[in-house]
Design an enzyme around this catalytic site. Structure first.
Site, PDB file in Angstrom:
ATOM      1  N   ASP A 373       0.847  -1.170  -0.093  1.00 33.07           N
ATOM      2  CA  ASP A 373       0.045  -0.019  -0.142  1.00 33.07           C
ATOM      3  C   ASP A 373       0.908   1.288   0.134  1.00 33.07           C
ATOM      4  O   ASP A 373       1.972   1.048   0.499  1.00 33.07           O
ATOM      5  CB  ASP A 373      -0.938  -0.017   1.323  1.00 33.07           C
ATOM      6  CG  ASP A 373      -1.573   1.367   1.588  1.00 33.07           C
ATOM      7  OD1 ASP A 373      -2.257   1.767   0.574  1.00 33.07           O
ATOM      8  OD2 ASP A 373      -1.443   1.724   2.583  1.00 33.07           O
ATOM      9  N   LYS A 374       0.455   2.341  -0.523  1.00 33.03           N
ATOM     10  CA  LYS A 374       1.642   3.602  -0.508  1.00 33.03           C
ATOM     11  C   LYS A 374       1.377   4.293   0.672  1.00 33.03           C
ATOM     12  O   LYS A 374       2.365   4.509   1.356  1.00 33.03           O
ATOM     13  CB  LYS A 374       1.146   4.313  -1.845  1.00 33.03           C
ATOM     14  CG  LYS A 374       2.032   5.678  -1.994  1.00 33.03           C
ATOM     15  CD  LYS A 374       1.505   6.605  -3.033  1.00 33.03           C
ATOM     16  CE  LYS A 374       0.028   7.244  -2.668  1.00 33.03           C
ATOM     17  NZ  LYS A 374       0.285   8.434  -1.513  1.00 33.03           N
ATOM     18  N   THR A 375       0.342   4.948   0.868  1.00 35.89           N
ATOM     19  CA  THR A 375      -0.132   5.902   2.050  1.00 35.89           C
ATOM     20  C   THR A 375       0.128   5.138   3.309  1.00 35.89           C
ATOM     21  O   THR A 375      -0.665   4.193   3.735  1.00 35.89           O
ATOM     22  CB  THR A 375      -1.514   6.628   2.027  1.00 35.89           C
ATOM     23  OG1 THR A 375      -1.558   6.952   0.668  1.00 35.89           O
ATOM     24  CG2 THR A 375      -1.642   7.716   3.067  1.00 35.89           C
ATOM     25  N   THR A 523      -2.509   1.189  -4.443  1.00 33.44           N
ATOM     26  CA  THR A 523      -3.060   2.365  -3.845  1.00 33.44           C
ATOM     27  C   THR A 523      -4.387   2.799  -4.193  1.00 33.44           C
ATOM     28  O   THR A 523      -4.841   2.817  -5.618  1.00 33.44           O
ATOM     29  CB  THR A 523      -2.142   3.616  -3.777  1.00 33.44           C
ATOM     30  OG1 THR A 523      -2.698   4.423  -2.974  1.00 33.44           O
ATOM     31  CG2 THR A 523      -1.760   3.824  -5.082  1.00 33.44           C
ATOM     32  N   GLY A 524      -5.133   3.366  -3.289  1.00 36.73           N
ATOM     33  CA  GLY A 524      -6.742   4.170  -3.577  1.00 36.73           C
ATOM     34  C   GLY A 524      -6.156   5.442  -3.905  1.00 36.73           C
ATOM     35  O   GLY A 524      -7.177   6.054  -4.412  1.00 36.73           O
ATOM     36  N   LYS A 551      -8.927  -3.842  -4.278  1.00 34.56           N
ATOM     37  CA  LYS A 551      -7.602  -4.148  -3.702  1.00 34.56           C
ATOM     38  C   LYS A 551      -7.433  -5.577  -3.479  1.00 34.56           C
ATOM     39  O   LYS A 551      -6.625  -6.319  -4.028  1.00 34.56           O
ATOM     40  CB  LYS A 551      -7.237  -3.543  -2.523  1.00 34.56           C
ATOM     41  CG  LYS A 551      -6.703  -2.187  -2.552  1.00 34.56           C
ATOM     42  CD  LYS A 551      -6.148  -1.684  -1.325  1.00 34.56           C
ATOM     43  CE  LYS A 551      -5.481  -0.103  -1.464  1.00 34.56           C
ATOM     44  NZ  LYS A 551      -4.755   0.428  -0.289  1.00 34.56           N
ATOM     45  N   ASP A 570      -1.580  -0.503   6.004  1.00 36.95           N
ATOM     46  CA  ASP A 570      -1.962  -0.161   7.236  1.00 36.95           C
ATOM     47  C   ASP A 570      -3.294   0.096   7.826  1.00 36.95           C
ATOM     48  O   ASP A 570      -3.550   0.477   8.849  1.00 36.95           O
ATOM     49  CB  ASP A 570      -1.008   0.878   7.757  1.00 36.95           C
ATOM     50  CG  ASP A 570      -1.202   2.226   7.118  1.00 36.95           C
ATOM     51  OD1 ASP A 570      -1.758   2.183   5.640  1.00 36.95           O
ATOM     52  OD2 ASP A 570      -1.129   3.482   7.345  1.00 36.95           O
ATOM     53  N   ASP A 574      -7.010  -1.471   3.638  1.00 35.83           N
ATOM     54  CA  ASP A 574      -6.188  -2.691   3.194  1.00 35.83           C
ATOM     55  C   ASP A 574      -6.601  -3.997   3.734  1.00 35.83           C
ATOM     56  O   ASP A 574      -5.800  -5.038   3.426  1.00 35.83           O
ATOM     57  CB  ASP A 574      -5.007  -2.193   3.785  1.00 35.83           C
ATOM     58  CG  ASP A 574      -4.248  -1.204   3.156  1.00 35.83           C
ATOM     59  OD1 ASP A 574      -4.534  -0.970   1.885  1.00 35.83           O
ATOM     60  OD2 ASP A 574      -3.649  -0.378   3.910  1.00 35.83           O
TER      61      ASP A 574
END
Length: 677
Positions: A373-375, A523-524, A551, A570, A574
């Protein structure tokens, strides 16, 4: 065998001490019983070993071996009484365990030991009371001693793993200093605190609960909880974790989480689940142990028949049979996986990796794709300054100082990012008067007698302020947020912000690439931002603007390509993907839902720990395989020797020597497990 040897021994002990109903036992009481049980095995071992000394001295075969004659009238009856104490007192856990295994129709090591010592004892009693042959009391005694010692050592090692829970519980103080509404400070029990209460924590004290600092600034030692070796600076508005230590300043904290919702309680629950969760390799171990039991029975009977058919005496044939059954005891096999798991779980905790699902942890060694995941995972989840473009008559630090000064009164995440950058550069911020918000456009205020605006691109365009549009477009293409500074009606520059990429993310992805593991960003967030982060980290595959349920679908698609996928995230969004992946890895405490969905939690929120995790999984598996081969190989090789294959050349293995060799294999397995680094 559905349970490990240790579990069975513990169950038998509990039933003996308290009856079979354990529903009323809480965790602490169960742990206390566990300690009692270790002490019980220790006592049985020392009592048995003391009685073994006269048993050895009185045994005719030992005297014969030493070329002495210490025989006297009725010495065999004294030998019988002493050996009976060892059999019934020292051997009781094994006899009880054997009966329970027989009732469950699930034979294992207890049944094997019980059978071996019963045959040796019954046969020897017959010899004492008139049967022609040599008694095997000394073999019985030494076998019981060695088995008690082995179980005592095993339980102590498992006890060590259980102690982790008590250490975690001990991190929290029992009481807290509650700040009453009238300003008085009252010492209250920890469990009486409610969400919203205020507590005062003095320097050197443990922080009693999870909360937010209302007053004060300090550094906090979180090393016992997160593995972070350097004290963490905390100030008003920062979160604190119960169990950490306040180093310097006095703090007023508002209670945010109590009881089971607290970070430490979640960690304790995770540790408990890790201790209870089953290992895939343990399943193999248990099957092997069960198979060895049947091999022992079969080999014992065949050995007895062959020795009798070759004309040897009954007692010699019995001795061979007992030796085979002793040598086939799957003691080392039963320890092979649990000891490695105990050591690896402990090592993982030291590294800040909390294993919730052991079976999936063991699978991590096969991972060839890590989806991030990115953020909040690859990035810090907060804005940071990436570019500053001052106008020709302005310096970077001047631009930052003006804009940060007006932004210091805003609570917006963008404002925080700009102010933090100014503080990092040790710039002094100026006083602001007449601070106002410009709806949907930005903020303004009077700084040092001048009117300063921090505004959006839309506002600048609307006011027909000329700016470097090419530069702005290139920043916007990277998904960055751009703030314009206007001083007394004149543009002084642009500041670009983005979600800051974690410094450790680059190292993690680079290391994974070196090991042939592909990294993917899922990522969203919008495509531009995702592409910019991917470019920083040199990640080739990016899936952006993906909804939470999508996802999980993306993870399934990647798995359909015959890949072993680990998902790292996180947030709540997710959770479905974490649950869908072969291995779900939650970054930091994250959200409760993310933790619940994950197999492993990375306490330090460090992407590099993903590499550590794959490493540890691989090394754990190798150690397990080594231990399983040693334990099984030892049994398979030793059975023919115990049966007497080398008897024609004068090499005959006695039950005691068999027991010693078996215990040596157990010790080697234990040492090998401890060598896991």
């Amino acid at each position: 065998m559905k349970h490990s040897t240790h579990d069975k021994a513990m169950t038998h002990y509990h039933e003996e001490q308290h009856g079979t109903d354990h529903s009323h036992h809480d965790d602490h009481h169960g742990h206390h019983d566990h300690g009692q049980m270790v002490e019980d095995f220790k006592k049985r071992f020392f009592v048995s070993i003391i009685i073994t000394i006269p048993v050895l001295i009185l045994s005719p075969l030992i005297q014969q071996f030493l070329s002495v004659d210490w025989r006297f009238t009725n010495d065999s009856y004294i030998l019988f009484v002493l050996s009976s104490i060892i059999f019934f007192y020292g051997g009781w856990p094994f006899l009880k365990g054997a009966v329970d295994e027989a009732k469950e129709k699930n034979p294992g090591m207890m049944m094997l030991i019980g059978l071996a010592i019963t045959i040796a004892y019954v046969y020897s009693v017959f010899v004492v009371f008139g049967f022609d042959g040599h008694n095997l009391f000394w073999e019985l005694a030494t076998l019981v001693d060695i088995m008690l010692l082995g179980h005592w050592i095993e339980m102590r090692s498992v006890m060590g793993a259980s102690n982790a829970l008590e250490k975690l519980v001990a991190l929290l103080p029992n009481k807290a200093n509650k700040l009453e509404d009238n300003g008085d400070i009252k010492e209250v029990p920890l469990d009486s605190l409610l969400e919203g209460d205020k507590v005062v924590v003095k320097p050197g004290e443990k922080i009693p609960i999870d909360g937010i600092i209302l007053e004060g600034a300090t550094t906090i030692d979180e090393s016992m909880l997160t593995g972070e070796s350097v004290p963490v600076e905390k100030e008003k508005g920062n979160e604190v974790i119960g169990g950490s230590i306040n180093n310097e300043g006095s703090l007023t904290i508002q209670v945010e989480k109590t009881g089971e919702a607290s970070y430490l309680s979640q960690v304790i629950q995770v540790v408990k689940e890790a201790q209870q969760s089953k290992s895939r390799t343990q399943d193999i171990t248990n099957k092997a142990a069960k198979g060895l039991f049947y091999i022992a029975i079969f080999s014992g009977v065949i050995t007895f028949v062959i020795w009798i058919s070759f004309g040897f005496s009954f007692d010699t044939a019995i001795e061979r049979m007992v030796t085979v059954m002793v040598i086939t005891c799957p003691h080392a096999l039963g320890l092979a996986a649990p000891l490695v798991v105990a050591v690896s779980t402990s090592l993982a905790a030291e590294k800040g990796l909390l294993i919730r699902n052991r079976a999936n942890f063991e699978l991590a060694r096969k991972v060839d794709t890590v989806v991030f995941d990115k953020t909040g995972t690859l990035t810090e989840g907060k804005f940071g300054v990436t570019d500053m473009i001052p106008t020709d008559d302005m310096e970077e630090e001047q631009l930052l100082s003006w804009i940060a000064s007006v932004e210091q009164h805003s609570e917006h995440p963008i404002a925080n990012g700009i102010v933090n950058e100014a503080r990092n550069r040790e710039l002094s911020l100026m006083k602001v008067d007449n601070f106002e918000s410009i709806t949907g456009a930005g903020i303004e205020g009077m700084v040092d007698g001048k009117r300063i605006l921090a505004v959006s691109p839309g506002y600048v365009k609307k006011q027909n302020v000329s700016f470097d549009e090419e530069k702005y477009e290139s920043l916007a293409e990277e998904g960055k947020t751009v703030i314009f500074g206007i001083l007394d009606g004149k543009l002084i520059g642009m500041i670009a912000l983005a979600d800051i990429v974690r410094s450790s993310a680059n190292e993690a992805i680079h290391t994974l690439k070196e090991r042939g593991v592909e990294s993917i960003i899922l990522t969203g967030d919008n495509q531009k931002v995702a592409n910019w982060v991917a470019e920083q980290l040199e990640v080739e595959k990016v899936y952006a603007e993906v909804l939470p349920n999508e996802k999980a679908e993306k993870i399934s698609e990647i798995k359909d390509e015959n890949r072993k996928v680990a998902m790292t995230g996180d947030g709540v969004n997710d959770a479905p993907a974490l649950a869908t992946a072969d291995i779900g890895i939650a970054i930091g405490a994250g959200t409760d839902i993310a933790m619940e969905s994950a197999d492993i939690v990375l306490v330090k929120s460090n992407p590099v720990d993903v590499v550590e995790l794959l490493d540890l999984s691989n090394k754990t598996y190798k150690k397990m395989v080594q231990n399983l081969w040693w334990a099984s190989g030892y049994n398979i090789a030793a059975i023919p020797l115990a049966a007497g294959v080398l008897a024609p050349v004068g090499i005959v293995l006695s039950p005691a020597v068999g027991a010693i060799l078996m215990s040596l294999s157990t010790i080697i397995v234990a040492i090998n497990a401890k060598l896991l680094k």
